[in-house]
Write a protein that holds these residues in place. Structure first.
Motif, mmCIF file in Angstrom:
data_model
loop_
_atom_site.group_PDB
_atom_site.id
_atom_site.type_symbol
_atom_site.label_atom_id
_atom_site.label_comp_id
_atom_site.label_asym_id
_atom_site.label_seq_id
_atom_site.Cartn_x
_atom_site.Cartn_y
_atom_site.Cartn_z
ATOM 1 N N SER A 118 32.785 14.478 62.817
ATOM 2 C CA SER A 118 31.538 13.911 63.331
ATOM 3 C C SER A 118 30.361 14.780 62.894
ATOM 4 O O SER A 118 30.500 15.986 62.716
ATOM 5 C CB SER A 118 31.578 13.793 64.858
ATOM 6 O OG SER A 118 31.642 15.071 65.453
ATOM 7 N N LEU A 119 29.215 14.137 62.724
ATOM 8 C CA LEU A 119 28.010 14.826 62.285
ATOM 9 C C LEU A 119 26.863 14.450 63.218
ATOM 10 O O LEU A 119 26.647 13.272 63.497
ATOM 11 C CB LEU A 119 27.656 14.437 60.849
ATOM 12 C CG LEU A 119 26.573 15.273 60.172
ATOM 13 C CD1 LEU A 119 27.155 16.622 59.768
ATOM 14 C CD2 LEU A 119 26.016 14.557 58.947
ATOM 15 N N ARG A 120 26.131 15.459 63.682
ATOM 16 C CA ARG A 120 24.989 15.225 64.554
ATOM 17 C C ARG A 120 23.776 15.949 63.976
ATOM 18 O O ARG A 120 23.857 17.117 63.598
ATOM 19 C CB ARG A 120 25.278 15.734 65.964
ATOM 20 C CG ARG A 120 24.161 15.458 66.956
ATOM 21 C CD ARG A 120 24.529 15.947 68.340
ATOM 22 N NE ARG A 120 23.486 15.623 69.306
ATOM 23 C CZ ARG A 120 23.484 16.032 70.574
ATOM 24 N NH1 ARG A 120 24.481 16.776 71.029
ATOM 25 N NH2 ARG A 120 22.509 15.695 71.381
ATOM 26 N N ILE A 121 22.653 15.236 63.913
ATOM 27 C CA ILE A 121 21.408 15.823 63.424
ATOM 28 C C ILE A 121 20.424 15.887 64.591
ATOM 29 O O ILE A 121 20.161 14.882 65.243
ATOM 30 C CB ILE A 121 20.819 14.993 62.272
ATOM 31 C CG1 ILE A 121 21.820 14.906 61.117
ATOM 32 C CG2 ILE A 121 19.504 15.589 61.781
ATOM 33 C CD1 ILE A 121 21.391 13.990 60.011
ATOM 34 N N ILE A 122 19.881 17.070 64.834
ATOM 35 C CA ILE A 122 18.963 17.287 65.952
ATOM 36 C C ILE A 122 17.597 17.696 65.398
ATOM 37 O O ILE A 122 17.482 18.708 64.697
ATOM 38 C CB ILE A 122 19.490 18.373 66.901
ATOM 39 C CG1 ILE A 122 20.878 17.979 67.417
ATOM 40 C CG2 ILE A 122 18.529 18.621 68.057
ATOM 41 C CD1 ILE A 122 21.607 19.096 68.134
ATOM 42 N N ASN A 123 16.595 16.912 65.705
ATOM 43 C CA ASN A 123 15.227 17.236 65.290
ATOM 44 C C ASN A 123 14.724 18.381 66.164
ATOM 45 O O ASN A 123 14.613 18.251 67.380
ATOM 46 C CB ASN A 123 14.339 15.997 65.449
ATOM 47 C CG ASN A 123 12.942 16.202 64.904
ATOM 48 O OD1 ASN A 123 12.559 17.307 64.532
ATOM 49 N ND2 ASN A 123 12.175 15.123 64.854
ATOM 50 N N THR A 124 14.410 19.511 65.556
ATOM 51 C CA THR A 124 13.963 20.681 66.311
ATOM 52 C C THR A 124 12.436 20.830 66.303
ATOM 53 O O THR A 124 11.901 21.799 66.844
ATOM 54 C CB THR A 124 14.594 21.963 65.746
ATOM 55 O OG1 THR A 124 14.282 22.076 64.351
ATOM 56 C CG2 THR A 124 16.104 21.936 65.921
ATOM 57 N N GLY A 125 11.747 19.866 65.681
ATOM 58 C CA GLY A 125 10.293 19.924 65.634
ATOM 59 C C GLY A 125 9.651 18.950 66.601
ATOM 60 O O GLY A 125 10.324 18.340 67.444
ATOM 61 N N ASN A 126 8.349 18.763 66.466
ATOM 62 C CA ASN A 126 7.591 17.877 67.349
ATOM 63 C C ASN A 126 7.155 16.596 66.652
ATOM 64 O O ASN A 126 6.414 15.799 67.224
ATOM 65 C CB ASN A 126 6.342 18.609 67.869
ATOM 66 C CG ASN A 126 6.707 19.832 68.696
ATOM 67 O OD1 ASN A 126 7.643 19.783 69.499
ATOM 68 N ND2 ASN A 126 5.994 20.935 68.491
ATOM 69 N N THR A 127 7.608 16.380 65.420
ATOM 70 C CA THR A 127 7.206 15.229 64.629
ATOM 71 C C THR A 127 8.389 14.287 64.431
ATOM 72 O O THR A 127 9.508 14.723 64.196
ATOM 73 C CB THR A 127 6.683 15.671 63.246
ATOM 74 O OG1 THR A 127 5.651 16.635 63.412
ATOM 75 C CG2 THR A 127 6.158 14.481 62.463
ATOM 76 N N LYS A 128 8.145 12.984 64.505
ATOM 77 C CA LYS A 128 9.187 12.003 64.267
ATOM 78 C C LYS A 128 9.665 12.109 62.821
ATOM 79 O O LYS A 128 8.860 12.223 61.896
ATOM 80 C CB LYS A 128 8.651 10.600 64.540
ATOM 81 C CG LYS A 128 9.681 9.487 64.364
ATOM 82 C CD LYS A 128 9.070 8.137 64.686
ATOM 83 C CE LYS A 128 10.093 7.031 64.481
ATOM 84 N NZ LYS A 128 9.517 5.694 64.803
ATOM 85 N N ARG A 129 10.986 12.080 62.618
ATOM 86 C CA ARG A 129 11.569 12.204 61.284
ATOM 87 C C ARG A 129 12.467 11.009 60.995
ATOM 88 O O ARG A 129 13.021 10.393 61.911
ATOM 89 C CB ARG A 129 12.420 13.482 61.175
ATOM 90 C CG ARG A 129 11.705 14.779 61.533
ATOM 91 C CD ARG A 129 10.753 15.250 60.447
ATOM 92 N NE ARG A 129 11.433 15.524 59.200
ATOM 93 C CZ ARG A 129 12.051 16.692 58.930
ATOM 94 N NH1 ARG A 129 12.097 17.662 59.842
ATOM 95 N NH2 ARG A 129 12.618 16.892 57.755
ATOM 96 N N GLU A 130 12.626 10.701 59.724
ATOM 97 C CA GLU A 130 13.563 9.669 59.288
ATOM 98 C C GLU A 130 14.599 10.301 58.369
ATOM 99 O O GLU A 130 14.251 11.073 57.468
ATOM 100 C CB GLU A 130 12.833 8.545 58.535
ATOM 101 C CG GLU A 130 11.959 7.680 59.421
ATOM 102 C CD GLU A 130 11.332 6.531 58.644
ATOM 103 O OE1 GLU A 130 11.143 6.683 57.413
ATOM 104 O OE2 GLU A 130 11.022 5.508 59.258
ATOM 105 N N PHE A 131 15.878 9.968 58.615
ATOM 106 C CA PHE A 131 16.959 10.519 57.810
ATOM 107 C C PHE A 131 17.872 9.402 57.327
ATOM 108 O O PHE A 131 18.170 8.468 58.066
ATOM 109 C CB PHE A 131 17.812 11.506 58.631
ATOM 110 C CG PHE A 131 17.052 12.668 59.186
ATOM 111 C CD1 PHE A 131 16.665 13.718 58.375
ATOM 112 C CD2 PHE A 131 16.725 12.719 60.533
ATOM 113 C CE1 PHE A 131 15.964 14.796 58.892
ATOM 114 C CE2 PHE A 131 16.029 13.791 61.060
ATOM 115 C CZ PHE A 131 15.649 14.829 60.235
ATOM 116 N N LEU A 132 18.319 9.512 56.093
ATOM 117 C CA LEU A 132 19.383 8.663 55.575
ATOM 118 C C LEU A 132 20.557 9.602 55.314
ATOM 119 O O LEU A 132 20.440 10.538 54.519
ATOM 120 C CB LEU A 132 18.943 7.974 54.277
ATOM 121 C CG LEU A 132 19.963 7.050 53.611
ATOM 122 C CD1 LEU A 132 20.337 5.894 54.524
ATOM 123 C CD2 LEU A 132 19.427 6.530 52.288
ATOM 124 N N VAL A 133 21.661 9.363 55.987
ATOM 125 C CA VAL A 133 22.772 10.325 55.985
ATOM 126 C C VAL A 133 23.965 9.792 55.199
ATOM 127 O O VAL A 133 24.413 8.667 55.419
ATOM 128 C CB VAL A 133 23.203 10.649 57.433
ATOM 129 C CG1 VAL A 133 24.331 11.677 57.427
ATOM 130 C CG2 VAL A 133 22.010 11.153 58.238
#
Length: 204
Positions: A118-133
């Motif tokens: 399993s893979l989990r991505i956690i945004n550690t900043g204050n800005t909305k992000r988009e990811f393609l994994v």
């Protein structure tokens, strides 16, 4: 750093957390004979710059732009920083990316040779992000003594068997006709095999 059972050994690079090898212990066969450790087992395309169109070619395969060309950043273990390794429940690797953390968890199931990833991505900043994994991202899959003889199932045809090198799977694989996401590659001579089933409740 590795975890293993009676049938399989999975080994990661202790420096960058890249997947080094998957070994079939019963046959003594390496599944990733041509693999590059820093390129596996995930690829994250961050901050998409535009929408991309999807087309279908003459083989009824999906055709789309290379995600690397429409994203600001491409992240793999080789350009992350490994910040933690926990082996209490299988293997948990923690990576620090650019404004986000990646957690990769690998553990064996009760059935020998089967593992859950399993893979989990956690945004550690204050800005909305988009990811393609892209996960799992495996590089250099080769089985047996003569990988040219390897066979595979074609995901866009519900299990049609083809030469493993006849079609490029690409980042998103081949799944334009059905939603089932699974794939297998095997060597008919030695019986060595590597199979994947994708289970993501959010994708359905």
């Amino acid at each position: 750093v590795a975890l293993e059972d009676t049938s399989c050994r999975i080994e990661f690079d202790r420096d960058n957390g890249g997947l080094r090898r998957i070994t079939n212990r019963l046959l003594g066969d390496e599944c990733l004979q041509g693999g590059r450790p820093g390129a596996m087992p995930f690829r994250i395309y961050a901050d998409i710059t535009k929408k991309f169109d999807i087309a279908i070619n003459s083989k009824f395969q999906l055709v789309f732009e290379d995600p690397a060309t429409i994203c600001k950043t491409t992240v793999q273990p080789e350009n992350c920083r490994l910040i933690g390794i926990d082996q209490r429940d299988g293997l948990l690797l923690r990576y620090q990316g650019q404004g986000f953390e990646v957690r990769l968890h690998v553990r064996f199931t009760e059935r020998a040779g089967n593992s859950e990833w399993s893979l989990r991505i956690i945004n550690t900043g204050n800005t909305k992000r988009e990811f393609l994994v892209c996960f799992p991202c495996l590089d250099g899959v080769r089985l047996g003594r003569d990988p040219r003889q390897n066979l595979a199932t074609a995901m866009d045809q519900g299990g049609v068997v083809v030469s493993a090198w006849e079609r490029d799977g690409g980042v998103l694989g081949e799944s334009n006709q059905i939603s089932m996401q699974w794939h297998a590659i095997w060597d008919p001579i030695t019986g060595s095999a590597l199979a994947l089933i994708f289970l993501d409740p959010d994708v359905r």
